[in-house]
Scaffold this motif. Structure first.
Motif, PDB file in Angstrom:
ATOM      1  N   THR A   1      19.197  29.271  39.558  1.00  0.00           N
ATOM      2  CA  THR A   1      19.665  29.742  38.254  1.00  0.00           C
ATOM      3  C   THR A   1      21.126  29.354  38.042  1.00  0.00           C
ATOM      4  OG1 THR A   1      18.163  31.628  38.401  1.00  0.00           O
ATOM      5  CG2 THR A   1      19.937  31.784  36.792  1.00  0.00           C
ATOM      6  N   GLY A   2      21.918  29.482  39.093  1.00  0.00           N
ATOM      7  CA  GLY A   2      23.339  29.150  38.976  1.00  0.00           C
ATOM      8  C   GLY A   2      23.576  27.689  38.670  1.00  0.00           C
ATOM      9  N   MET A   3      22.702  26.794  39.170  1.00  0.00           N
ATOM     10  CA  MET A   3      22.879  25.363  38.924  1.00  0.00           C
ATOM     11  C   MET A   3      22.746  25.036  37.447  1.00  0.00           C
ATOM     12  SD  MET A   3      20.658  23.881  42.137  1.00  0.00           S
ATOM     13  CE  MET A   3      20.969  22.163  41.718  1.00  0.00           C
ATOM     14  N   VAL A   4      21.725  25.610  36.806  1.00  0.00           N
ATOM     15  CA  VAL A   4      21.477  25.290  35.398  1.00  0.00           C
ATOM     16  C   VAL A   4      22.421  26.055  34.471  1.00  0.00           C
ATOM     17  CG1 VAL A   4      19.606  26.990  35.243  1.00  0.00           C
ATOM     18  CG2 VAL A   4      19.693  25.131  33.619  1.00  0.00           C
ATOM     19  N   VAL A   5      22.672  27.317  34.778  1.00  0.00           N
ATOM     20  CA  VAL A   5      23.496  28.143  33.898  1.00  0.00           C
ATOM     21  C   VAL A   5      24.969  27.757  33.986  1.00  0.00           C
ATOM     22  CG1 VAL A   5      24.227  30.510  33.370  1.00  0.00           C
ATOM     23  CG2 VAL A   5      21.844  30.045  33.921  1.00  0.00           C
ATOM     24  N   SER A   6      25.420  27.271  35.144  1.00  0.00           N
ATOM     25  CA  SER A   6      26.828  26.903  35.275  1.00  0.00           C
ATOM     26  C   SER A   6      27.198  25.793  34.299  1.00  0.00           C
ATOM     27  CB  SER A   6      27.133  26.470  36.710  1.00  0.00           C
ATOM     28  OG  SER A   6      26.406  25.302  37.059  1.00  0.00           O
ATOM     29  N   ARG A   7      26.304  24.806  34.115  1.00  0.00           N
ATOM     30  CA  ARG A   7      26.586  23.739  33.159  1.00  0.00           C
ATOM     31  C   ARG A   7      26.666  24.289  31.739  1.00  0.00           C
ATOM     32  NH1 ARG A   7      22.896  20.489  36.593  1.00  0.00           N
ATOM     33  NH2 ARG A   7      21.183  21.218  35.302  1.00  0.00           N
ATOM     34  N   ALA A   8      25.781  25.252  31.416  1.00  0.00           N
ATOM     35  CA  ALA A   8      25.814  25.865  30.089  1.00  0.00           C
ATOM     36  C   ALA A   8      27.106  26.654  29.882  1.00  0.00           C
ATOM     37  CB  ALA A   8      24.596  26.776  29.905  1.00  0.00           C
ATOM     38  N   ILE A   9      27.556  27.353  30.924  1.00  0.00           N
ATOM     39  CA  ILE A   9      28.797  28.122  30.821  1.00  0.00           C
ATOM     40  C   ILE A   9      29.986  27.183  30.597  1.00  0.00           C
ATOM     41  CG2 ILE A   9      30.426  29.550  32.133  1.00  0.00           C
ATOM     42  CD1 ILE A   9      28.035  30.932  33.407  1.00  0.00           C
ATOM     43  N   ILE A  10      30.002  26.066  31.315  1.00  0.00           N
ATOM     44  CA  ILE A  10      31.089  25.095  31.127  1.00  0.00           C
ATOM     45  C   ILE A  10      31.114  24.608  29.683  1.00  0.00           C
ATOM     46  CG2 ILE A  10      31.852  22.767  31.735  1.00  0.00           C
ATOM     47  CD1 ILE A  10      30.911  23.356  34.605  1.00  0.00           C
ATOM     48  N   ARG A  11      29.931  24.359  29.113  1.00  0.00           N
ATOM     49  CA  ARG A  11      29.903  23.904  27.712  1.00  0.00           C
ATOM     50  C   ARG A  11      30.330  25.025  26.769  1.00  0.00           C
ATOM     51  NH1 ARG A  11      31.429  22.419  23.944  1.00  0.00           N
ATOM     52  NH2 ARG A  11      30.551  21.044  22.349  1.00  0.00           N
ATOM     53  N   ASP A  12      30.011  26.271  27.106  1.00  0.00           N
ATOM     54  CA  ASP A  12      30.450  27.407  26.284  1.00  0.00           C
ATOM     55  C   ASP A  12      31.973  27.499  26.236  1.00  0.00           C
ATOM     56  OD1 ASP A  12      27.789  28.126  25.920  1.00  0.00           O
ATOM     57  OD2 ASP A  12      27.809  29.611  27.539  1.00  0.00           O
ATOM     58  N   LEU A  13      32.588  27.218  27.370  1.00  0.00           N
ATOM     59  CA  LEU A  13      34.016  27.482  27.508  1.00  0.00           C
ATOM     60  C   LEU A  13      34.924  26.320  27.111  1.00  0.00           C
ATOM     61  CD1 LEU A  13      34.066  29.334  30.962  1.00  0.00           C
ATOM     62  CD2 LEU A  13      34.292  30.354  28.693  1.00  0.00           C
ATOM     63  N   TYR A  14      34.429  25.103  27.225  1.00  0.00           N
ATOM     64  CA  TYR A  14      35.304  23.948  27.073  1.00  0.00           C
ATOM     65  C   TYR A  14      34.826  23.011  25.969  1.00  0.00           C
ATOM     66  CZ  TYR A  14      37.095  25.567  31.540  1.00  0.00           C
ATOM     67  OH  TYR A  14      37.635  26.333  32.533  1.00  0.00           O
ATOM     68  N   SER A  15      35.783  22.261  25.409  1.00  0.00           N
ATOM     69  CA  SER A  15      35.456  21.271  24.392  1.00  0.00           C
ATOM     70  C   SER A  15      34.678  20.119  25.018  1.00  0.00           C
ATOM     71  CB  SER A  15      36.738  20.735  23.742  1.00  0.00           C
ATOM     72  OG  SER A  15      37.539  20.090  24.717  1.00  0.00           O
ATOM     73  N   ARG A  16      34.038  19.337  24.181  1.00  0.00           N
ATOM     74  CA  ARG A  16      33.119  18.296  24.633  1.00  0.00           C
ATOM     75  C   ARG A  16      33.761  17.334  25.626  1.00  0.00           C
ATOM     76  NH1 ARG A  16      31.873  13.062  22.975  1.00  0.00           N
ATOM     77  NH2 ARG A  16      29.672  12.473  23.203  1.00  0.00           N
ATOM     78  N   ASP A  17      34.973  16.872  25.344  1.00  0.00           N
ATOM     79  CA  ASP A  17      35.596  15.873  26.203  1.00  0.00           C
ATOM     80  C   ASP A  17      36.184  16.461  27.479  1.00  0.00           C
ATOM     81  OD1 ASP A  17      34.990  13.533  24.894  1.00  0.00           O
ATOM     82  OD2 ASP A  17      36.733  13.613  23.582  1.00  0.00           O
ATOM     83  N   ARG A  18      36.164  17.781  27.615  1.00  0.00           N
ATOM     84  CA  ARG A  18      36.613  18.402  28.864  1.00  0.00           C
ATOM     85  C   ARG A  18      35.452  18.799  29.761  1.00  0.00           C
ATOM     86  NH1 ARG A  18      40.760  23.130  28.406  1.00  0.00           N
ATOM     87  NH2 ARG A  18      40.707  22.772  30.644  1.00  0.00           N
ATOM     88  N   VAL A  19      34.224  18.768  29.207  1.00  0.00           N
ATOM     89  CA  VAL A  19      33.067  19.235  29.969  1.00  0.00           C
ATOM     90  C   VAL A  19      32.815  18.357  31.187  1.00  0.00           C
ATOM     91  CG1 VAL A  19      30.568  19.574  29.893  1.00  0.00           C
ATOM     92  CG2 VAL A  19      31.976  20.363  27.993  1.00  0.00           C
ATOM     93  N   GLY A  20      32.873  17.018  30.995  1.00  0.00           N
ATOM     94  CA  GLY A  20      32.625  16.116  32.116  1.00  0.00           C
ATOM     95  C   GLY A  20      33.590  16.338  33.261  1.00  0.00           C
ATOM     96  N   ALA A  21      34.867  16.535  32.938  1.00  0.00           N
ATOM     97  CA  ALA A  21      35.874  16.767  33.974  1.00  0.00           C
ATOM     98  C   ALA A  21      35.605  18.065  34.725  1.00  0.00           C
ATOM     99  CB  ALA A  21      37.266  16.799  33.351  1.00  0.00           C
ATOM    100  N   MET A  22      35.212  19.105  33.995  1.00  0.00           N
ATOM    101  CA  MET A  22      34.939  20.386  34.648  1.00  0.00           C
ATOM    102  C   MET A  22      33.701  20.310  35.532  1.00  0.00           C
ATOM    103  SD  MET A  22      37.273  22.525  34.241  1.00  0.00           S
ATOM    104  CE  MET A  22      36.349  23.833  35.048  1.00  0.00           C
ATOM    105  N   ILE A  23      32.666  19.616  35.064  1.00  0.00           N
ATOM    106  CA  ILE A  23      31.476  19.440  35.900  1.00  0.00           C
ATOM    107  C   ILE A  23      31.850  18.679  37.167  1.00  0.00           C
ATOM    108  CG2 ILE A  23      29.239  18.276  36.052  1.00  0.00           C
ATOM    109  CD1 ILE A  23      28.795  18.921  33.117  1.00  0.00           C
ATOM    110  N   SER A  24      32.666  17.628  37.029  1.00  0.00           N
ATOM    111  CA  SER A  24      33.109  16.855  38.191  1.00  0.00           C
ATOM    112  C   SER A  24      33.918  17.710  39.158  1.00  0.00           C
ATOM    113  CB  SER A  24      33.951  15.659  37.737  1.00  0.00           C
ATOM    114  OG  SER A  24      33.166  14.714  37.064  1.00  0.00           O
ATOM    115  N   LEU A  25      34.792  18.553  38.616  1.00  0.00           N
ATOM    116  CA  LEU A  25      35.615  19.402  39.472  1.00  0.00           C
ATOM    117  C   LEU A  25      34.753  20.386  40.253  1.00  0.00           C
ATOM    118  CD1 LEU A  25      38.446  20.198  40.373  1.00  0.00           C
ATOM    119  CD2 LEU A  25      38.579  21.729  38.393  1.00  0.00           C
ATOM    120  N   VAL A  26      33.795  20.992  39.590  1.00  0.00           N
ATOM    121  CA  VAL A  26      32.896  21.936  40.257  1.00  0.00           C
ATOM    122  C   VAL A  26      32.098  21.218  41.344  1.00  0.00           C
ATOM    123  CG1 VAL A  26      30.834  23.357  39.943  1.00  0.00           C
ATOM    124  CG2 VAL A  26      32.736  23.546  38.330  1.00  0.00           C
ATOM    125  N   ILE A  27      31.578  20.024  41.029  1.00  0.00           N
ATOM    126  CA  ILE A  27      30.797  19.270  42.001  1.00  0.00           C
ATOM    127  C   ILE A  27      31.654  18.878  43.198  1.00  0.00           C
ATOM    128  CG2 ILE A  27      29.610  17.066  42.403  1.00  0.00           C
ATOM    129  CD1 ILE A  27      28.556  17.259  39.543  1.00  0.00           C
TER     130      ILE A  27
END
Length: 425
Positions: A125-151
């Motif tokens: 659940t955390g794998m799928v919801v974490s990406r959704a939370i990142i999109r909730d919190l950050y603008s489109r062009d910051r989402v990729g960077a945040m996903i990369s940082l988490v990974i």
């Protein structure tokens, strides 16, 4: 983006208030399932001996765990869009805690396999919801960077998890692994309950699951981003499936040597994610994807060239070029994932779930395909060629399905105007 109907429950300012805590929560919820997967791998021979079963049966504690991860993606993502990120996360982690406890007290191998499936179903659940939370919190062009940082942060822990599992099994027995997993998943659930705010976007329209799926799959851009991300991930699964046969059987090297070389590709992927975080503030999402695609194709073509000329009969050639592919792969995967979950931000959970389900479902098939290529040919050329084809397919999805940057700019302006309007209201 099209379909934004309300203001997100939390914005960039919310995320910036406690960035370290938010990052730790995202890393923990993303990593708990894969780390739990790899922690048990060193203990598989011991499990087979302890329960008096064949090693292939013990392997099902891993294979069905991956099935559970895939199923969780397609179920939990849409549920988080409907009921919110927090309740779905807490329910999933609650299931993981209960299933992990059941693993501790399993008396037969089938009981352990069933409990592991439920453990994955809840933990992923955390794998799928974490990406959704990142999109909730950050603008489109910051989402990729945040996903990369988490990974990137998660991978450090993930690379250490087999060692941790092996040490625990050696010192305290295989059940100690599940004591640690139970305690860790419980701690993460408590931390989320205490510190994670609800981030789901308001939904002014009651489209529901069918409406979200329909609107997403009517979008060529969504299909393009998802296929790009999924096909890029299959490069990893294919190489991981065929690599052992190439190195051990074709090149005559030891399995320990293969493990050391394979770790180098994981390190390259980690570095790629860190570079993506570094470059994201200065470059658009599309530019980062194209950079990754170009480098990924160049690396795979070099790999094929070494195979045809016979040079990559040495592991250094094979893994040297594969490291280049994996470095580029980090740019492609994180930014195409960001693009996919940004098409319809209030349905980010559904988008994330569909992407994760396809990635894991196809991953099991491509892993087998890679093993077949490595085991049925006398040279690595077949495996090299498969990776080239996947790299070309990745680039093709971007060329033929994703709109040009001008369209994406207009969508970003629409999203920004809608968010500003919601803020004024």
């Amino acid at each position: 983006m099209h379909g934004v109907t309300g203001k997100p429950a939390a914005t960039d300012s919310t995320a910036n208030a406690t960035p370290r805590i938010m990052l730790l929560l995202l890393v923990a919820m993303t990593g708990v399932a894969p780390i739990s997967l790899y922690m048990l791998v060193p203990a598989l021979p011991v499990l087979a001996t302890a329960f008096g079963r064949d090693i292939s049966i013990a392997q099902m504690t891993v294979s069905l765990y991956m099935v559970g991860i895939a199923c969780s993606q397609i179920i939990m993502g849409p549920l988080s869009d409907r009921f919110g990120r927090r309740p779905v996360l807490l329910a999933g982690l609650g299931l993981m805690v209960a299933a992990s406890a059941a693993c501790i007290f399993a008396e037969t191998l089938p009981q352990l396999i069933a409990a592991r499936f439920l453990q994955a179903l809840g933990g992923a659940t955390g794998m799928v919801v974490s990406r959704a939370i990142i999109r909730d919190l950050y603008s489109r062009d910051r989402v990729g960077a945040m996903i990369s940082l988490v990974i990137a942060v998660m991978m450090i822990a993930q690379m250490l998890s087999p060692l941790t599992g092996g040490l625990l099994e050696t010192a305290f027995g295989w059940r100690s692994i599940f004591y640690v997993i139970t305690a860790a998943s419980l701690a993460i659930a408590v931390a989320i309950a205490m510190m994670l705010p609800e981030t789901r976007r308001d939904r002014a329209e009651a489209g529901g699951f069918r409406g979200d799926v329909g609107s997403l799959f009517k979008s060529r851009a969504f299909i393009g981003y998802v296929l790009c991300q999924v096909l890029a991930s299959q490069i990893i699964f294919t190489f991981a499936g065929g690599g052992p046969y190439v190195v051990v059987t074709q090149m005559g090297r030891s399995s320990a040597e293969y493990g050391a070389w394979f770790a180098s590709t994981g390190f390259a992927y980690l570095i790629g994610n860190l570079f993506c975080v570094r470059f994201a503030p200065r470059h658009s999402l599309e530019k980062l994807i194209w950079f990754g695609l170009a480098l990924q194709l160049a690396g795979s073509l070099l790999n094929l060239l070494w195979g045809v000329t016979g040079l990559n009969q040495a592991p250094s050639w094979l893994f040297g070029t594969q490291m280049l592919v994996m470095f580029a792969n980090a740019f492609v995967m994180s930014n195409s994932a960001a693009g996919a979950i940004s098409i319809r931000p209030e349905a980010a959970g559904t988008a994330s779930g569909a992407m994760g389900f396809l990635q894991m479902g196809l991953g099991s098939l491509f892993s087998q395909f890679g093993a077949w290529l490595g085991g049925h040919f006398a040279t690595p050329v077949a495996l090299n060629l498969a990776i080239v084809i996947l790299s070309i397919a990745c680039a093709s999805t971007v060329v033929f399905l994703i709109p040009r940057r001008t369209v994406m700019i207009s969508e970003e302006l629409i999203e920004k105007a809608e968010e500003e309007e919601s803020g004024l209201l």
